[in-house]
Write a protein that holds these residues in place. Structure first.
Motif, PDB file in Angstrom:
ATOM      1  N   GLY A  13     -54.429  49.936  36.188  1.00 16.48           N
ATOM      2  CA  GLY A  13     -53.639  50.174  35.002  1.00 16.48           C
ATOM      3  C   GLY A  13     -52.672  49.071  34.652  1.00 16.48           C
ATOM      4  O   GLY A  13     -52.434  48.150  35.439  1.00 16.48           O
ATOM      5  N   ALA A  55     -51.458  51.928  30.034  1.00 14.80           N
ATOM      6  CA  ALA A  55     -52.872  52.262  29.910  1.00 14.80           C
ATOM      7  C   ALA A  55     -53.499  52.300  31.291  1.00 14.80           C
ATOM      8  O   ALA A  55     -53.093  51.545  32.179  1.00 14.80           O
ATOM      9  CB  ALA A  55     -53.589  51.243  29.026  1.00 14.80           C
ATOM     10  N   SER A  86     -57.341  52.588  33.432  1.00 15.08           N
ATOM     11  CA  SER A  86     -58.790  52.494  33.423  1.00 15.08           C
ATOM     12  C   SER A  86     -59.321  53.165  34.676  1.00 15.08           C
ATOM     13  O   SER A  86     -58.978  52.760  35.791  1.00 15.08           O
ATOM     14  CB  SER A  86     -59.226  51.031  33.397  1.00 15.08           C
ATOM     15  N   THR A  98     -60.546  56.186  30.040  1.00 10.83           N
ATOM     16  CA  THR A  98     -59.269  55.496  29.870  1.00 10.83           C
ATOM     17  C   THR A  98     -58.205  56.481  29.391  1.00 10.83           C
ATOM     18  O   THR A  98     -58.517  57.507  28.783  1.00 10.83           O
ATOM     19  CB  THR A  98     -59.389  54.353  28.841  1.00 10.83           C
ATOM     20  N   ASN A  99     -56.947  56.133  29.685  1.00  8.95           N
ATOM     21  CA  ASN A  99     -55.812  56.909  29.194  1.00  8.95           C
ATOM     22  C   ASN A  99     -54.769  55.951  28.665  1.00  8.95           C
ATOM     23  O   ASN A  99     -54.604  54.857  29.197  1.00  8.95           O
ATOM     24  CB  ASN A  99     -55.204  57.750  30.316  1.00  8.95           C
ATOM     25  N   TYR A 100     -54.055  56.384  27.633  1.00  4.89           N
ATOM     26  CA  TYR A 100     -53.046  55.536  27.010  1.00  4.89           C
ATOM     27  C   TYR A 100     -51.755  56.314  26.785  1.00  4.89           C
ATOM     28  O   TYR A 100     -51.774  57.514  26.525  1.00  4.89           O
ATOM     29  CB  TYR A 100     -53.528  55.021  25.650  1.00  4.89           C
ATOM     30  N   LYS A 108     -51.417  54.195  21.651  1.00  4.76           N
ATOM     31  CA  LYS A 108     -52.742  54.678  21.248  1.00  4.76           C
ATOM     32  C   LYS A 108     -53.122  54.117  19.880  1.00  4.76           C
ATOM     33  O   LYS A 108     -52.319  54.123  18.950  1.00  4.76           O
ATOM     34  CB  LYS A 108     -52.751  56.209  21.201  1.00  4.76           C
ATOM     35  N   THR A 122     -56.023  48.321  23.895  1.00  2.00           N
ATOM     36  CA  THR A 122     -57.283  48.684  24.524  1.00  2.00           C
ATOM     37  C   THR A 122     -57.346  48.074  25.918  1.00  2.00           C
ATOM     38  O   THR A 122     -57.178  46.863  26.072  1.00  2.00           O
ATOM     39  CB  THR A 122     -58.483  48.177  23.704  1.00  2.00           C
ATOM     40  N   ILE A 123     -57.592  48.928  26.908  1.00  3.14           N
ATOM     41  CA  ILE A 123     -57.736  48.468  28.285  1.00  3.14           C
ATOM     42  C   ILE A 123     -59.217  48.357  28.605  1.00  3.14           C
ATOM     43  O   ILE A 123     -60.029  49.174  28.157  1.00  3.14           O
ATOM     44  CB  ILE A 123     -57.022  49.416  29.265  1.00  3.14           C
ATOM     45  N   LEU A 135     -55.912  43.777  28.833  1.00  3.04           N
ATOM     46  CA  LEU A 135     -55.218  44.646  27.892  1.00  3.04           C
ATOM     47  C   LEU A 135     -55.154  43.918  26.559  1.00  3.04           C
ATOM     48  O   LEU A 135     -54.438  42.924  26.432  1.00  3.04           O
ATOM     49  CB  LEU A 135     -53.812  45.001  28.368  1.00  3.04           C
TER      50      LEU A 135
END
Length: 112
Positions: A35, A49, A51, A57-59, A64, A68-69, A80
């Protein structure tokens, strides 16, 4: 022991873009979660973020749709991509692997 080195930070104007990279010394293929975190002056470090191995993935809500990861397991590198940057994105950005290993960070400054 995984060593992490971040790069790609710098000064950018509001609305601009940057891509951060995190190069790992060892294989990241089997690391479940990697992350990006950030810490602004006077604030706590926060998750930006995450991965997860397998592709999810989570943000953070604040990034958001803008960040983008991604990870390239062949290159042992986490990325990133940061678009539509805002002054409040100014912080030192840190890479984390497996919840245990940290890089030294790279400074992102968003200012006109």
């Amino acid at each position: 022991q995984v060593q992490l080195v971040e790069s790609g930070g710098g000064l950018v104007q509001p609305g601009g873009s940057l891509r951060l990279s995190c190069a790992a010394s060892g294989s990241i293929f089997n690391i479940y979660a990697m992350g990006w975190y950030r810490q602004a002056p006077g604030k706590e470090r926060e998750l930006v973020a995450l991965s997860i191995s397998g592709g999810s993935t989570n943000y953070a809500d604040s990034v958001k749709g803008r960040f983008t990861i991604s990870r390239d397991n062949a290159k042992n590198t986490l990325y990133l991509q940061m678009n539509s940057l805002r002054p409040e994105d100014t912080a030192v950005y840190y890479c984390n692997a497996g919840g245990l290993h940290w890089g030294k960070g790279t400074l992102v400054t968003v200012s006109s």
